[in-house]
Write a protein that holds these residues in place. Structure first.
Motif, PDB file in Angstrom:
ATOM      1  N   LEU A   1      18.541  -1.952   8.311  1.00  0.00           N
ATOM      2  CA  LEU A   1      17.115  -2.144   8.077  1.00  0.00           C
ATOM      3  C   LEU A   1      16.704  -3.547   8.499  1.00  0.00           C
ATOM      4  CD1 LEU A   1      16.787  -0.510   4.524  1.00  0.00           C
ATOM      5  CD2 LEU A   1      16.214   0.509   6.730  1.00  0.00           C
ATOM      6  N   GLN A   2      15.534  -3.628   9.103  1.00  0.00           N
ATOM      7  CA  GLN A   2      15.044  -4.916   9.570  1.00  0.00           C
ATOM      8  C   GLN A   2      14.271  -5.615   8.452  1.00  0.00           C
ATOM      9  OE1 GLN A   2      16.034  -5.963  12.640  1.00  0.00           O
ATOM     10  NE2 GLN A   2      17.158  -4.012  12.549  1.00  0.00           N
ATOM     11  N   LEU A   3      14.654  -6.839   8.208  1.00  0.00           N
ATOM     12  CA  LEU A   3      14.036  -7.635   7.157  1.00  0.00           C
ATOM     13  C   LEU A   3      13.099  -8.660   7.785  1.00  0.00           C
ATOM     14  CD1 LEU A   3      17.169  -8.217   4.897  1.00  0.00           C
ATOM     15  CD2 LEU A   3      15.395  -6.473   4.677  1.00  0.00           C
ATOM     16  N   PRO A   4      11.986  -8.954   7.101  1.00  0.00           N
ATOM     17  CA  PRO A   4      11.554  -8.376   5.815  1.00  0.00           C
ATOM     18  C   PRO A   4      11.062  -6.941   5.995  1.00  0.00           C
ATOM     19  CG  PRO A   4       9.869  -9.829   6.681  1.00  0.00           C
ATOM     20  CD  PRO A   4      11.038  -9.955   7.617  1.00  0.00           C
ATOM     21  N   LEU A   5      11.271  -6.135   4.970  1.00  0.00           N
ATOM     22  CA  LEU A   5      10.899  -4.727   5.009  1.00  0.00           C
ATOM     23  C   LEU A   5       9.446  -4.590   4.592  1.00  0.00           C
ATOM     24  CD1 LEU A   5      12.006  -1.902   5.563  1.00  0.00           C
ATOM     25  CD2 LEU A   5      12.641  -1.758   3.164  1.00  0.00           C
ATOM     26  N   THR A   6       8.542  -4.566   5.596  1.00  0.00           N
ATOM     27  CA  THR A   6       7.106  -4.511   5.321  1.00  0.00           C
ATOM     28  C   THR A   6       6.472  -3.194   5.740  1.00  0.00           C
ATOM     29  OG1 THR A   6       6.675  -5.554   7.462  1.00  0.00           O
ATOM     30  CG2 THR A   6       6.886  -7.011   5.547  1.00  0.00           C
ATOM     31  N   ASP A   7       7.147  -2.435   6.573  1.00  0.00           N
ATOM     32  CA  ASP A   7       6.589  -1.164   7.057  1.00  0.00           C
ATOM     33  C   ASP A   7       7.593  -0.051   6.752  1.00  0.00           C
ATOM     34  OD1 ASP A   7       5.418   0.954   8.356  1.00  0.00           O
ATOM     35  OD2 ASP A   7       4.752  -0.247  10.073  1.00  0.00           O
TER      36      ASP A   7
ATOM     37  N   GLU B   1       0.831  -1.202   0.000  1.00  0.00           N
ATOM     38  CA  GLU B   1       0.000   0.000   0.000  1.00  0.00           C
ATOM     39  C   GLU B   1       0.869   1.257   0.000  1.00  0.00           C
ATOM     40  OE1 GLU B   1      -2.466  -0.292   3.378  1.00  0.00           O
ATOM     41  OE2 GLU B   1      -3.583  -2.042   2.676  1.00  0.00           O
ATOM     42  N   LEU B   2       1.770   1.329  -0.934  1.00  0.00           N
ATOM     43  CA  LEU B   2       2.623   2.499  -1.041  1.00  0.00           C
ATOM     44  C   LEU B   2       1.825   3.682  -1.559  1.00  0.00           C
ATOM     45  CD1 LEU B   2       5.862   0.965  -2.604  1.00  0.00           C
ATOM     46  CD2 LEU B   2       5.553   1.788  -0.268  1.00  0.00           C
ATOM     47  N   PRO B   3       2.222   4.895  -1.159  1.00  0.00           N
ATOM     48  CA  PRO B   3       1.533   6.065  -1.700  1.00  0.00           C
ATOM     49  C   PRO B   3       1.600   6.103  -3.222  1.00  0.00           C
ATOM     50  CG  PRO B   3       2.901   6.664   0.175  1.00  0.00           C
ATOM     51  CD  PRO B   3       3.223   5.238  -0.156  1.00  0.00           C
ATOM     52  N   THR B   4       0.648   6.795  -3.797  1.00  0.00           N
ATOM     53  CA  THR B   4       0.577   6.876  -5.253  1.00  0.00           C
ATOM     54  C   THR B   4       1.830   7.535  -5.827  1.00  0.00           C
ATOM     55  OG1 THR B   4      -1.824   7.100  -5.079  1.00  0.00           O
ATOM     56  CG2 THR B   4      -0.806   7.674  -7.191  1.00  0.00           C
ATOM     57  N   GLY B   5       2.347   6.955  -6.871  1.00  0.00           N
ATOM     58  CA  GLY B   5       3.526   7.502  -7.541  1.00  0.00           C
ATOM     59  C   GLY B   5       4.835   6.945  -7.047  1.00  0.00           C
ATOM     60  N   LEU B   6       4.832   6.114  -5.992  1.00  0.00           N
ATOM     61  CA  LEU B   6       6.055   5.532  -5.463  1.00  0.00           C
ATOM     62  C   LEU B   6       6.136   4.062  -5.830  1.00  0.00           C
ATOM     63  CD1 LEU B   6       6.185   7.067  -1.860  1.00  0.00           C
ATOM     64  CD2 LEU B   6       7.346   7.876  -3.918  1.00  0.00           C
ATOM     65  N   SER B   7       7.338   3.615  -6.112  1.00  0.00           N
ATOM     66  CA  SER B   7       7.569   2.201  -6.405  1.00  0.00           C
ATOM     67  C   SER B   7       8.345   1.574  -5.269  1.00  0.00           C
ATOM     68  CB  SER B   7       8.336   2.025  -7.718  1.00  0.00           C
ATOM     69  OG  SER B   7       9.626   2.591  -7.634  1.00  0.00           O
ATOM     70  N   ARG B   8       8.129   0.292  -5.058  1.00  0.00           N
ATOM     71  CA  ARG B   8       8.785  -0.399  -3.969  1.00  0.00           C
ATOM     72  C   ARG B   8      10.308  -0.373  -4.125  1.00  0.00           C
ATOM     73  NH1 ARG B   8       6.699  -6.318  -3.106  1.00  0.00           N
ATOM     74  NH2 ARG B   8       4.797  -5.062  -3.009  1.00  0.00           N
ATOM     75  N   SER B   9      10.790  -0.523  -5.319  1.00  0.00           N
ATOM     76  CA  SER B   9      12.244  -0.547  -5.541  1.00  0.00           C
ATOM     77  C   SER B   9      12.883   0.806  -5.229  1.00  0.00           C
ATOM     78  CB  SER B   9      12.542  -0.956  -6.984  1.00  0.00           C
ATOM     79  OG  SER B   9      11.960  -0.019  -7.896  1.00  0.00           O
ATOM     80  N   ASP B  10      12.218   1.898  -5.616  1.00  0.00           N
ATOM     81  CA  ASP B  10      12.783   3.225  -5.343  1.00  0.00           C
ATOM     82  C   ASP B  10      12.821   3.527  -3.854  1.00  0.00           C
ATOM     83  OD1 ASP B  10      13.136   3.641  -8.038  1.00  0.00           O
ATOM     84  OD2 ASP B  10      11.242   4.748  -8.300  1.00  0.00           O
ATOM     85  N   VAL B  11      11.741   3.196  -3.140  1.00  0.00           N
ATOM     86  CA  VAL B  11      11.703   3.454  -1.708  1.00  0.00           C
ATOM     87  C   VAL B  11      12.723   2.594  -0.976  1.00  0.00           C
ATOM     88  CG1 VAL B  11      10.275   3.361   0.357  1.00  0.00           C
ATOM     89  CG2 VAL B  11       9.290   4.181  -1.782  1.00  0.00           C
ATOM     90  N   THR B  12      12.805   1.340  -1.365  1.00  0.00           N
ATOM     91  CA  THR B  12      13.788   0.444  -0.730  1.00  0.00           C
ATOM     92  C   THR B  12      15.213   0.936  -0.974  1.00  0.00           C
ATOM     93  OG1 THR B  12      12.276  -1.426  -1.036  1.00  0.00           O
ATOM     94  CG2 THR B  12      14.599  -1.922  -0.590  1.00  0.00           C
ATOM     95  N   LYS B  13      15.462   1.396  -2.191  1.00  0.00           N
ATOM     96  CA  LYS B  13      16.788   1.919  -2.516  1.00  0.00           C
ATOM     97  C   LYS B  13      17.118   3.141  -1.674  1.00  0.00           C
ATOM     98  CE  LYS B  13      19.522   3.704  -6.365  1.00  0.00           C
ATOM     99  NZ  LYS B  13      19.526   4.018  -7.816  1.00  0.00           N
ATOM    100  N   ASP B  14      16.135   4.039  -1.511  1.00  0.00           N
ATOM    101  CA  ASP B  14      16.377   5.237  -0.702  1.00  0.00           C
ATOM    102  C   ASP B  14      16.625   4.876   0.758  1.00  0.00           C
ATOM    103  OD1 ASP B  14      16.089   6.844  -2.899  1.00  0.00           O
ATOM    104  OD2 ASP B  14      13.982   7.338  -2.510  1.00  0.00           O
ATOM    105  N   LEU B  15      15.867   3.918   1.295  1.00  0.00           N
ATOM    106  CA  LEU B  15      16.066   3.510   2.679  1.00  0.00           C
ATOM    107  C   LEU B  15      17.428   2.850   2.883  1.00  0.00           C
ATOM    108  CD1 LEU B  15      12.523   2.149   3.643  1.00  0.00           C
ATOM    109  CD2 LEU B  15      13.703   4.097   4.665  1.00  0.00           C
ATOM    110  N   GLN B  16      17.811   2.005   1.933  1.00  0.00           N
ATOM    111  CA  GLN B  16      19.126   1.363   2.043  1.00  0.00           C
ATOM    112  C   GLN B  16      20.252   2.398   1.980  1.00  0.00           C
ATOM    113  OE1 GLN B  16      19.045  -1.531  -1.116  1.00  0.00           O
ATOM    114  NE2 GLN B  16      18.214  -3.149   0.200  1.00  0.00           N
ATOM    115  N   GLN B  17      20.101   3.372   1.094  1.00  0.00           N
ATOM    116  CA  GLN B  17      21.115   4.418   0.996  1.00  0.00           C
ATOM    117  C   GLN B  17      21.138   5.275   2.256  1.00  0.00           C
ATOM    118  OE1 GLN B  17      20.696   6.884  -2.457  1.00  0.00           O
ATOM    119  NE2 GLN B  17      22.509   8.137  -1.974  1.00  0.00           N
ATOM    120  N   PHE B  18      19.972   5.553   2.810  1.00  0.00           N
ATOM    121  CA  PHE B  18      19.889   6.343   4.034  1.00  0.00           C
ATOM    122  C   PHE B  18      20.587   5.611   5.183  1.00  0.00           C
ATOM    123  CE2 PHE B  18      16.780   8.472   7.222  1.00  0.00           C
ATOM    124  CZ  PHE B  18      17.762   9.398   7.539  1.00  0.00           C
ATOM    125  N   ALA B  19      20.269   4.316   5.345  1.00  0.00           N
ATOM    126  CA  ALA B  19      20.882   3.544   6.427  1.00  0.00           C
ATOM    127  C   ALA B  19      22.397   3.421   6.235  1.00  0.00           C
ATOM    128  CB  ALA B  19      20.243   2.159   6.500  1.00  0.00           C
TER     129      ALA B  19
END
Length: 374
Positions: free
Chosen positions: A217-223, A151-169
């Motif tokens: 990041l805690q896996l699985p990344l569901t939230d 249930e990602l917000p409109t316009g966001l893809s799972r791969s892009d958000v995951t990539k940003d979180l991984q880069q942030f961490a």
């Protein structure tokens, strides 16, 4: 009364003049310098008559011969020959040890300054990247508990958000590692004795499981929202620690590099000049200890302090010289630097004392006799 007691042989300065003339004559013969026969005869005659007693003409000829030898062999002097006497010519200047210690201090401090500057610059760049990622992710997931991965917000893809979180961490981990490295240089004693006062996560450094929960990041990344909140909270503590260390390192190393290091480089330049002059004069046997060396250090320190007030210099055809390099040159060639300052002062004085030029006056027009006067 013994007649010998009234001769010039009993005078100390005459004995010294004879010894000086003989040492100069010996040096001239060893180095192949031609000496006229008259000068040699005057010295040898004085030595032959010394035991019996020197009369006034012999002493006069002795001093004349000494003056000629001194002029011929300059800058070699009897005193310099005594300083360099013997086969074991001294090659160790008393300043050589101090020069080595000063060079070691400069090399060590310059290395530490370079390392701390590189770590601080890289850390500040990571902080800028992490700030951008924190703003981006928190604007995408503003709540404390975001939607699930489906249930990602409109316009966001799972791969892009995951990539940003991984880069942030990963960026937060880099900042944390760089901060701990920088603390060893900015606060070496405190980081060894009381590291808990600097490191906000010192209590869990020996717990790999807690470190993994904190910085990864805690896996699985569901939230994604909760992951963003967790990374942001960790980043805030790490950023506070990192920025304070960067400020401290900039204060300690930056202040010394700008104010004290130019003085040290100027003193090192003075050591280089004195030691080079020492080796050259020892080779030519013209070395004489001089009390002016100590004054040269004071002048070099003043010049280095003045150079530290500027940021860069341009010397002909746009060639820029750093303040540290110029400070070394100032210490090596003190006379040139102060001649430059005197020339600059004279230029300012001439500009200040120059009279103001009066305003230009246009000449009155010459009347034309062909035209009638009104």
């Amino acid at each position: 009364m013994d007649p010998a007691d009234t001769t010039f042989s009993q005078l100390g300065y005459v004995r010294e003049a004879l010894q000086d003339a003989e040492s100069l004559l010996q040096f001239a013969s060893e180095t192949g310098v031609a000496v006229d026969d008259e000068t040699k005869n005057h010295i040898l005659t004085a030595r032959a008559a010394f035991a019996a007693g020197l009369d006034q003409p012999t002493v006069t000829n002795l001093f004349t011969a000494l003056a000629r030898l001194a002029a011929t062999l300059a800058p070699v002097t009897p005193q310099s020959l005594r300083e360099c006497k013997g086969k074991d010519i001294p090659r160790t200047h008393p300043y050589r040890t101090w020069a080595s210690v000063l060079a070691l201090v400069i090399v060590v401090y310059s290395t530490l300054s370079f390392v701390t500057s590189a770590i601080a610059d890289a850390m500040l760049a990571n902080i800028n990247d992490a700030n951008s990622l924190a703003v981006k992710l928190n604007s995408e997931f503003p709540g404390t508990s975001g939607p699930s991965s489906s249930e990602l917000p409109t316009g966001l893809s799972r791969s892009d958000v995951t990539k940003d979180l991984q880069q942030f961490a990963a960026t937060v981990r880099n900042i944390d590692w760089q901060s701990r490295e920088l603390s060893l240089y900015a606060h070496p004693i405190k980081s060894l004795i009381d590291p808990a006062s600097l490191d906000p996560y010192h209590s869990i450094r020996d717990r790999s499981d807690l470190l993994s929960q904190t910085f990864e990041l805690q896996l699985p990344l569901t939230d994604y929202g909760q992951a963003t909140l967790h990374c942001t909270e960790t980043y805030q503590k790490v950023r506070y620690f990192a920025q304070h260390l960067a400020d401290d390192a900039s204060f300690y190393y930056g202040a010394v590099s700008s104010c004290i290091l130019p003085v040290l480089y100027a003193l090192l330049g003075t050591f280089a000049y004195i030691l080079r002059n020492f080796e050259r004069r020892i080779s030519s046997r013209s070395y004489v200890p001089s009390a002016a060396d100590s004054a040269r250090f004071v002048i070099a320190a003043i010049g280095g302090a003045v150079v530290g007030l500027f940021t860069n210099f341009t010397i002909g055809q746009g060639v820029k010289v750093s303040p540290l390099a110029l400070a070394f040159l100032v210490g090596y060639a003190v006379d040139v630097f102060y001649a430059f300052l005197e020339t600059l002062t004279q230029s300012f004085s001439k500009a200040a004392l120059a009279p103001h030029s009066p305003p230009a006056r246009h000449p009155a027009p010459i009347p034309d006799p062909a035209k009638p006067t009104p």
